[in-house]
Design a protein around this motif. Structure first.
Motif, PDB file in Angstrom:
ATOM      1  N   THR A  44       0.832  -1.196   0.000  1.00  0.00           N
ATOM      2  CA  THR A  44       0.000   0.000   0.000  1.00  0.00           C
ATOM      3  C   THR A  44       0.870   1.251   0.000  1.00  0.00           C
ATOM      4  OG1 THR A  44      -0.113  -0.104   2.408  1.00  0.00           O
ATOM      5  CG2 THR A  44      -1.934  -1.096   1.185  1.00  0.00           C
ATOM      6  N   ARG A  45       0.315   2.321  -0.559  1.00  0.00           N
ATOM      7  CA  ARG A  45       1.010   3.605  -0.563  1.00  0.00           C
ATOM      8  C   ARG A  45      -0.026   4.725  -0.486  1.00  0.00           C
ATOM      9  NH1 ARG A  45       0.608   5.466  -5.783  1.00  0.00           N
ATOM     10  NH2 ARG A  45       0.149   3.911  -7.338  1.00  0.00           N
ATOM     11  N   ASP A  46       0.444   5.915  -0.264  1.00  0.00           N
ATOM     12  CA  ASP A  46      -0.406   7.105  -0.203  1.00  0.00           C
ATOM     13  C   ASP A  46      -1.506   6.982   0.850  1.00  0.00           C
ATOM     14  OD1 ASP A  46       1.118   8.184  -2.218  1.00  0.00           O
ATOM     15  OD2 ASP A  46      -0.288   7.675  -3.804  1.00  0.00           O
ATOM     16  N   LEU A  47      -1.104   6.723   2.073  1.00  0.00           N
ATOM     17  CA  LEU A  47      -2.043   6.649   3.181  1.00  0.00           C
ATOM     18  C   LEU A  47      -2.758   7.985   3.368  1.00  0.00           C
ATOM     19  CD1 LEU A  47      -3.196   5.572   5.927  1.00  0.00           C
ATOM     20  CD2 LEU A  47      -1.104   6.423   6.952  1.00  0.00           C
ATOM     21  N   ARG A  48      -4.060   7.897   3.497  1.00  0.00           N
ATOM     22  CA  ARG A  48      -4.882   9.061   3.845  1.00  0.00           C
ATOM     23  C   ARG A  48      -5.838   8.609   4.936  1.00  0.00           C
ATOM     24  NH1 ARG A  48      -2.892  12.815   0.449  1.00  0.00           N
ATOM     25  NH2 ARG A  48      -2.719  12.159  -1.679  1.00  0.00           N
ATOM     26  N   GLY A  49      -5.891   9.346   6.017  1.00  0.00           N
ATOM     27  CA  GLY A  49      -6.777   9.012   7.115  1.00  0.00           C
ATOM     28  C   GLY A  49      -7.615  10.202   7.518  1.00  0.00           C
ATOM     29  N   TYR A  50      -8.880   9.938   7.843  1.00  0.00           N
ATOM     30  CA  TYR A  50      -9.799  10.993   8.234  1.00  0.00           C
ATOM     31  C   TYR A  50     -10.638  10.507   9.408  1.00  0.00           C
ATOM     32  CZ  TYR A  50      -8.666  12.263   3.442  1.00  0.00           C
ATOM     33  OH  TYR A  50      -7.985  12.538   2.291  1.00  0.00           O
ATOM     34  N   SER A  51     -10.868  11.380  10.355  1.00  0.00           N
ATOM     35  CA  SER A  51     -11.763  11.111  11.461  1.00  0.00           C
ATOM     36  C   SER A  51     -12.706  12.289  11.572  1.00  0.00           C
ATOM     37  CB  SER A  51     -10.994  10.973  12.771  1.00  0.00           C
ATOM     38  OG  SER A  51     -10.100   9.901  12.695  1.00  0.00           O
ATOM     39  N   SER A  52     -13.996  11.997  11.687  1.00  0.00           N
ATOM     40  CA  SER A  52     -14.971  13.071  11.827  1.00  0.00           C
ATOM     41  C   SER A  52     -16.127  12.589  12.690  1.00  0.00           C
ATOM     42  CB  SER A  52     -15.493  13.511  10.452  1.00  0.00           C
ATOM     43  OG  SER A  52     -16.331  12.509   9.904  1.00  0.00           O
ATOM     44  N   TYR A  53     -17.083  13.430  12.855  1.00  0.00           N
ATOM     45  CA  TYR A  53     -18.280  13.100  13.621  1.00  0.00           C
ATOM     46  C   TYR A  53     -19.035  11.930  12.981  1.00  0.00           C
ATOM     47  CZ  TYR A  53     -22.993  13.574  15.542  1.00  0.00           C
ATOM     48  OH  TYR A  53     -24.201  13.326  16.123  1.00  0.00           O
ATOM     49  N   THR A  54     -19.024  11.859  11.661  1.00  0.00           N
ATOM     50  CA  THR A  54     -19.805  10.839  10.969  1.00  0.00           C
ATOM     51  C   THR A  54     -19.058   9.539  10.684  1.00  0.00           C
ATOM     52  OG1 THR A  54     -19.275  11.826   8.839  1.00  0.00           O
ATOM     53  CG2 THR A  54     -21.363  12.476   9.864  1.00  0.00           C
ATOM     54  N   ALA A  55     -17.727   9.592  10.547  1.00  0.00           N
ATOM     55  CA  ALA A  55     -17.021   8.364  10.172  1.00  0.00           C
ATOM     56  C   ALA A  55     -15.516   8.473  10.385  1.00  0.00           C
ATOM     57  CB  ALA A  55     -17.291   8.034   8.710  1.00  0.00           C
ATOM     58  N   ASN A  56     -14.897   7.302  10.461  1.00  0.00           N
ATOM     59  CA  ASN A  56     -13.445   7.158  10.395  1.00  0.00           C
ATOM     60  C   ASN A  56     -13.150   6.495   9.066  1.00  0.00           C
ATOM     61  OD1 ASN A  56     -13.983   7.289  13.376  1.00  0.00           O
ATOM     62  ND2 ASN A  56     -11.757   7.264  13.364  1.00  0.00           N
ATOM     63  N   ARG A  57     -12.093   6.968   8.402  1.00  0.00           N
ATOM     64  CA  ARG A  57     -11.774   6.416   7.090  1.00  0.00           C
ATOM     65  C   ARG A  57     -10.270   6.425   6.888  1.00  0.00           C
ATOM     66  NH1 ARG A  57     -15.105   7.719   1.899  1.00  0.00           N
ATOM     67  NH2 ARG A  57     -16.507   8.209   3.578  1.00  0.00           N
ATOM     68  N   ILE A 134     -10.250   1.157   0.807  1.00  0.00           N
ATOM     69  CA  ILE A 134     -10.886   2.037   1.786  1.00  0.00           C
ATOM     70  C   ILE A 134     -11.285   1.223   3.004  1.00  0.00           C
ATOM     71  CG2 ILE A 134     -12.810   3.613   2.255  1.00  0.00           C
ATOM     72  CD1 ILE A 134     -11.064   4.620   0.020  1.00  0.00           C
ATOM     73  N   PHE A 135     -10.861   1.652   4.172  1.00  0.00           N
ATOM     74  CA  PHE A 135     -11.351   1.120   5.443  1.00  0.00           C
ATOM     75  C   PHE A 135     -12.285   2.190   6.005  1.00  0.00           C
ATOM     76  CE2 PHE A 135      -7.388  -1.128   4.895  1.00  0.00           C
ATOM     77  CZ  PHE A 135      -7.655  -2.395   5.386  1.00  0.00           C
ATOM     78  N   TYR A 136     -13.459   1.778   6.457  1.00  0.00           N
ATOM     79  CA  TYR A 136     -14.485   2.751   6.830  1.00  0.00           C
ATOM     80  C   TYR A 136     -15.239   2.273   8.063  1.00  0.00           C
ATOM     81  CZ  TYR A 136     -18.738   5.578   6.145  1.00  0.00           C
ATOM     82  OH  TYR A 136     -19.787   6.440   6.305  1.00  0.00           O
ATOM     83  N   LYS A 137     -15.386   3.163   9.028  1.00  0.00           N
ATOM     84  CA  LYS A 137     -16.216   2.871  10.196  1.00  0.00           C
ATOM     85  C   LYS A 137     -17.140   4.055  10.426  1.00  0.00           C
ATOM     86  CE  LYS A 137     -16.579   2.020  15.068  1.00  0.00           C
ATOM     87  NZ  LYS A 137     -17.661   2.999  15.229  1.00  0.00           N
TER      88      LYS A 137
END
Length: 151
Positions: A44-57, A134-137
């Protein structure tokens, strides 16, 4: 003046790369990163991570030449089971895996079929020459495929 230089030097030493945490990798996203390392053998390359009120990705790219979905299904069945991921369905150009409310989506690279550019996925779009992982919670939403998953 010497005190100012000394304090400034301490601040610079304290801010080395080893001490800086990635703010977008909370404990949920860190687990996704750990699982990706197991499942995709470091390709894998180009990791992008996001955390918000609606989801973790957390999202990644894998070069199309470095990944084959059929080999992934064959070689990673035990690892998927051990981690808790179960294959759920193929949706448009995505392969959807569920672990309770968590969703992993493996999206094929973009192809041209006739005059239609296939770009559909569930939570993300296809990329030109890369598989999109995509990993999504979800945190406060039901707009994801694993919401309807029953084991």
């Amino acid at each position: 003046m010497k005190k100012t230089i000394f304090i400034f030097s301490l601040l610079l030493v304290g801010c080395g790369n080893n001490n800086v945490q990635k703010p977008y990798l909370d404990h949920v996203n860190q687990k996704f990163v750990d699982e990706a390392h197991i499942l995709f053998n470091g390709k894998t390359r180009d990791l992008r991570g996001y955390s918000s009120y609606t989801a973790n990705r957390v999202s990644y790219k894998i070069e199309s030449k470095d990944f084959n979905i059929n080999i992934f299904f064959e070689n990673k069945k035990k690892a998927l089971d051990k981690i808790g991921w179960k294959y759920y369905l193929k949706y448009n150009q995505s392969y959807i895996f569920c672990d309770g409310e968590r969703q992993m989506e493996i999206i094929k690279p973009r192809i041209l079929a006739g005059n239609k550019d296939l770009v559909e996925g569930s939570n993300a779009m296809q990329l030109n020459n890369d598989w999109h992982i995509i990993f999504y919670k979800p945190n406060n939403t039901t707009s994801y495929k694993c919401y309807n998953y029953k084991e």
